[in-house]
Write an enzyme that holds these catalytic residues in place. Structure first.
Site, PDB file in Angstrom:
ATOM      1  NE  ARG A  80      -3.384   2.321   2.865  1.00 58.54           N
ATOM      2  CZ  ARG A  80      -3.175   3.250   3.812  1.00 58.54           C
ATOM      3  NH1 ARG A  80      -2.215   3.093   4.704  1.00 58.54           N
ATOM      4  NH2 ARG A  80      -3.930   4.325   3.876  1.00 58.54           N
ATOM      5  CG  HIS A 124      -0.881   8.908   3.456  1.00 58.25           C
ATOM      6  ND1 HIS A 124      -1.033   7.575   3.712  1.00 58.25           N
ATOM      7  CD2 HIS A 124      -0.510   9.464   4.644  1.00 58.25           C
ATOM      8  CE1 HIS A 124      -0.757   7.308   4.985  1.00 58.25           C
ATOM      9  NE2 HIS A 124      -0.434   8.454   5.574  1.00 58.25           N
ATOM     10  CD  GLU A 169      -4.736   7.643  10.002  1.00 59.04           C
ATOM     11  OE1 GLU A 169      -4.283   8.691  10.477  1.00 59.04           O
ATOM     12  OE2 GLU A 169      -4.443   6.526  10.429  1.00 59.04           O
ATOM     13  CG  ASN A 298      -5.068   3.436   8.746  1.00 55.38           C
ATOM     14  OD1 ASN A 298      -5.192   2.454   8.010  1.00 55.38           O
ATOM     15  ND2 ASN A 298      -4.593   4.591   8.323  1.00 55.38           N
ATOM     16  CE1 TYR A 300       0.240   2.748  13.490  1.00 50.65           C
ATOM     17  CE2 TYR A 300      -1.677   3.968  12.745  1.00 50.65           C
ATOM     18  CZ  TYR A 300      -0.459   3.365  12.478  1.00 50.65           C
ATOM     19  OH  TYR A 300       0.053   3.375  11.211  1.00 50.65           O
ATOM     20  CD  GLU A 369      -1.496   4.036   8.091  1.00 54.00           C
ATOM     21  OE1 GLU A 369      -1.257   4.485   9.230  1.00 54.00           O
ATOM     22  OE2 GLU A 369      -1.626   4.755   7.093  1.00 54.00           O
TER      23      GLU A 369
HETATM   24  C1  PNW Z   1      -1.148   7.571  10.741  1.00 46.77           C
HETATM   25  N1  PNW Z   1      -3.103  10.972  15.908  1.00 46.77           N
HETATM   26  O1  PNW Z   1      -0.985   8.829  11.291  1.00 46.77           O
HETATM   27  C2  PNW Z   1      -0.779   7.783   9.288  1.00 46.77           C
HETATM   28  O2  PNW Z   1      -1.677   7.253   8.349  1.00 46.77           O
HETATM   29  C3  PNW Z   1       0.639   7.439   8.978  1.00 46.77           C
HETATM   30  O3  PNW Z   1       1.080   8.229   7.909  1.00 46.77           O
HETATM   31  C4  PNW Z   1       1.492   7.592  10.215  1.00 46.77           C
HETATM   32  O4  PNW Z   1       2.859   7.459   9.961  1.00 46.77           O
HETATM   33  C5  PNW Z   1       1.010   6.543  11.210  1.00 46.77           C
HETATM   34  O5  PNW Z   1      -0.374   6.674  11.460  1.00 46.77           O
HETATM   35  C6  PNW Z   1       1.751   6.562  12.535  1.00 46.77           C
HETATM   36  O6  PNW Z   1       1.536   7.767  13.214  1.00 46.77           O
HETATM   37  C7  PNW Z   1      -1.524   9.279  12.470  1.00 46.77           C
HETATM   38  O7  PNW Z   1      -2.497  11.943  16.455  1.00 46.77           O
HETATM   39  C8  PNW Z   1      -0.946  10.405  13.017  1.00 46.77           C
HETATM   40  O8  PNW Z   1      -4.166  10.525  16.400  1.00 46.77           O
HETATM   41  C9  PNW Z   1      -1.475  10.966  14.152  1.00 46.77           C
HETATM   42  C10 PNW Z   1      -2.583  10.390  14.751  1.00 46.77           C
HETATM   43  C11 PNW Z   1      -3.170   9.267  14.197  1.00 46.77           C
HETATM   44  C12 PNW Z   1      -2.624   8.717  13.051  1.00 46.77           C
END
Ligand code: PNW
Length: 463
Positions: A80, A124, A169, A298, A300, A369
């Site tokens: 991707r 992106h 996002e 995505n 995390y 992601e």
């Molecule tokens: C995502 N937050 O970014 C992006 O899709 C990627 O480009 C990035 O490298 C990855 O996650 C890791 O950070 C985010 O502050 C950046 O909530 C910030 C946030 C969430 C996602």
């Protein structure tokens, strides 16, 4: 309750890794590329940690062939990547830049030659700076320009690419970019951020329409969201209301129009002080609710919120990315953290997958992601051991398996990221890669997680 835990993934499950153009390509001023909002942001002192920029990044623009060989060595089934809008349409309007398109055609060809499916994200976060000067995402015009750009990409890559993602996002684009100002373009205007969210939604819908007209019938269209997994700190009415407000701003502001054809009434009420939403015109929500073939998610970390009480100090650290929900407090859940200070909690991924399984039954889901930043360093022998990343990814893949067993239609998983790269406002200080990048030499060193992931990809099993 019995929990079924199948030990394997379904046949045909797509195993991939993800990156984004500005985070890896470099070659910021080559072959006709013009600045994007991220070039402008990075070159404004004080915006990005250490003054880092994406000028060179991982130099992927020049190391494309080597990087694809690396992916092939890991046995990846899919990759991707995103297209840099100012590389292929330098002013954000009008004719394409053929040299820009050539790069992405060559990349797709290299991938296909190695049996790796190219999965393209159109946007992106690197808006052409010229469009920002005309209002950026706070201007409706940008959505129309995005549809033209999508058509141009569809025409150029439609014979090579099957799975398309319009936006990555949009929450980050709208609220980190236009409300908090911690991402490009660095604006701090809550009303502009809400307009940006709508224009991103509209851009998605218009782009889907444009892509459908130029792509072969086999093309599949999707969008990638980062739905917040928002948990209330207690079951009190006030905390549950804080959860509802943040869920509206994080997720339902997108999924409402994208999946259900309307903005949620509670969101409109919560933000009434900031805007009257008159920028939503008749017919917009019909355009936005273009039928999708898949949804990219995505994930995390989850978010824990409570309602601010009179004892809570006002939020610190600049304007809020949550217009209309300023009196919500965000908590750090206990337990393990990554280098981003994000809690490791795979139950949130399971929860997210089950939410969309219920909300849009039958729509195939992709984890576009998931991954973690750790403080990786080569050892004396030049090897990079990252057992924490292996543990993180393994635990999250178990959460995917659990969702699959409970009926979620998850079709693939893309690890963020293929290699260490430019982590936006954190510059190069955060390493998300399964491949280590030595920025001084541009050497790529697969970490132990890459070897581990290659085995998972090969066997379809976690242990
Ligand atoms: C995502 N937050 O970014 C992006 O899709 C990627 O480009 C990035 O490298 C990855 O996650 C890791 O950070 C985010 O502050 C950046 O909530 C910030 C946030 C969430 C996602």
């Amino acid at each position: 309750m019995t929990v079924t835990r199948p030990s394997g993934f379904p046949p045909g499950f797509l195993w991939g890794a993800a990156t984004a153009a500005y985070q890896i390509e470099g070659a910021a001023r080559e072959d006709g590329r013009t600045p994007s909002i991220w070039d402008a942001f990075c070159h404004t002192p004080g915006r990005v940690l250490g003054g880092d920029t994406g000028d060179v990044a991982c130099d992927h623009y020049h190391r494309r062939a080597e990087d694809v060989r690396l992916m092939a060595g890991l046995g990846l089934g899919a990759y991707r990547f995103s297209v840099s809008w100012p590389r292929v349409q330098p002013t954000g309007r009008g004719p394409a830049n053929p040299r820009g398109l050539d790069f992405y055609r060559a990349l797709a060809d290299d991938l296909l030659a190695h049996g790796i499916r190219p999965v393209v994200t159109l946007y992106h976060w690197d808006l052409p700076e010229e469009l920002e000067e005309a209002g950026g995402w706070s201007a409706r015009e940008t959505a129309l320009r995005f549809a033209d750009y999508a058509r141009l990409l569809g025409e150029a890559l439609g014979d090579r690419v099957e799975l398309w993602t319009t936006l990555n996002e949009p929450w980050c684009s709208a609220f980190l970019g236009y409300a908090a100002g911690v991402h490009a373009p660095g604006r701090q205007d809550p009303a502009a951020a809400l307009r940006a969210a709508h224009h991103l939604n509209l851009a998605h819908g218009l782009a889907c329409g444009a892509l459908r007209t130029v792509l072969p019938g086999t093309a599949r269209l999707s969008v990638t969201l980062n739905p917040g997994v928002v948990r209330a700190r207690t079951g009190s009415c006030a905390d549950l209301d804080a959860q509802r407000r943040i869920d509206a701003l994080a997720t339902r502001i997108f999924t409402g129009p994208l999946l259900h054809g309307a903005y949620p009434a509670d969101l409109l009420a919560d933000t009434r002080r900031i805007t009257d939403w008159s920028f939503v015109r008749d017919g917009d929500t019909d355009v936005i609710k273009h039928p999708l073939d898949a949804l990219g998610l995505n994930y995390y970390t989850p978010t824990v919120v409570s309602a601010a009480t009179d004892n809570d100090p006002p939020a610190r650290g600049g304007p809020s990315p949550w217009p209309g929900a300023e009196r919500v407090v965000f908590h750090h859940p206990p337990g393990k953290r990554t280098e981003m200070d994000w809690a490791v909690d795979p139950t949130g991924l399971h929860e997210m997958l089950m939410r969309f399984t219920r909300e849009v039954p039958g729509l195939p889901l992709y984890v576009t992601e998931n991954g973690a930043a750790y403080d990786d360093k080569p050892d004396a022998g030049g090897q990079v051991h990252d057992p924490e990343r292996i543990a993180y990814v393994r635990a999250h893949l178990r959460a995917v398996l659990r969702a699959l067993a409970e009926g979620a239609d998850v079709r693939g998983y893309f690890l963020w990221s293929l290699m260490d790269n430019f982590e936006w406002a954190y510059g190069y200080s955060k390493r998300f890669g399964m491949v280590y990048v030595d920025y001084a030499t541009q050497a790529r060193i697969p970490k132990s997680s890459a070897q581990w992931y290659a085995r998972v990809v090969r066997t379809g099993r976690l242990d």
